[in-house]
Design a protein around this motif. Structure first.
Motif: not given
Length: 138
Positions: A56-59, A134-138
């Motif tokens: 997951l990214t911000s978009d 789940w990985y939240f990456i910027d």
């Protein structure tokens, strides 16, 4: 007598909570050690047959990998670059069968400088295997 029963109950609940928390933490620690050793067999052994890895990214939200064998191929490609990557876990929280954590990964770039990236990760654990990641990456 009531105090002994109360203390015994508190101790029992604490032990049961700790036992439940131990599985996600053990799997997280096993995955980090396997990642740092580039031990693909161990990484794959720790996931379920129906494992899914989301990015997951911000978009956007992407299903990066679905299934144990696709995870193996993904790790072979990742480590095939020859880079020596290292992972450290900076903090974690356990909630039932999920463990969330802040992970920092580093490697040497082409100039020989160590570069870092960090992400928030979550593992879902069922039957002693990681079923979702789940990985939240910027």
């Amino acid at each position: 007598m009531k105090l002994k029963i109360l203390l015994g109950t508190i101790l029992f609940i604490s032990l049961m909570t700790h036992r439940q928390d131990a599985k996600p933490l053990k799997l997280l620690n096993d995955q980090v050690a396997a990642f740092n050793e580039q031990d693909i067999d161990k990484l794959v052994e720790n996931v379920s047959e129906d494992f899914k890895y989301f990015y997951l990214t911000s978009d956007e939200l992407l299903l990066e990998v679905s299934g144990k064998e696709k995870f193996r191929k993904s790790m072979e490609a990742y480590f095939g670059s020859g880079r020596k990557v290292l992972s450290t876990i900076d903090d974690y929280t356990i909630d039932g069968n999920r463990i969330s954590f802040k992970e920092t990964v580093s490697h040497l770039n082409n100039s020989g400088e160590r570069v870092y990236s960090s992400a928030l990760g979550i593992y879902e654990v069922k039957n002693d295997k990681i079923t979702r990641s789940w990985y939240f990456i910027d």
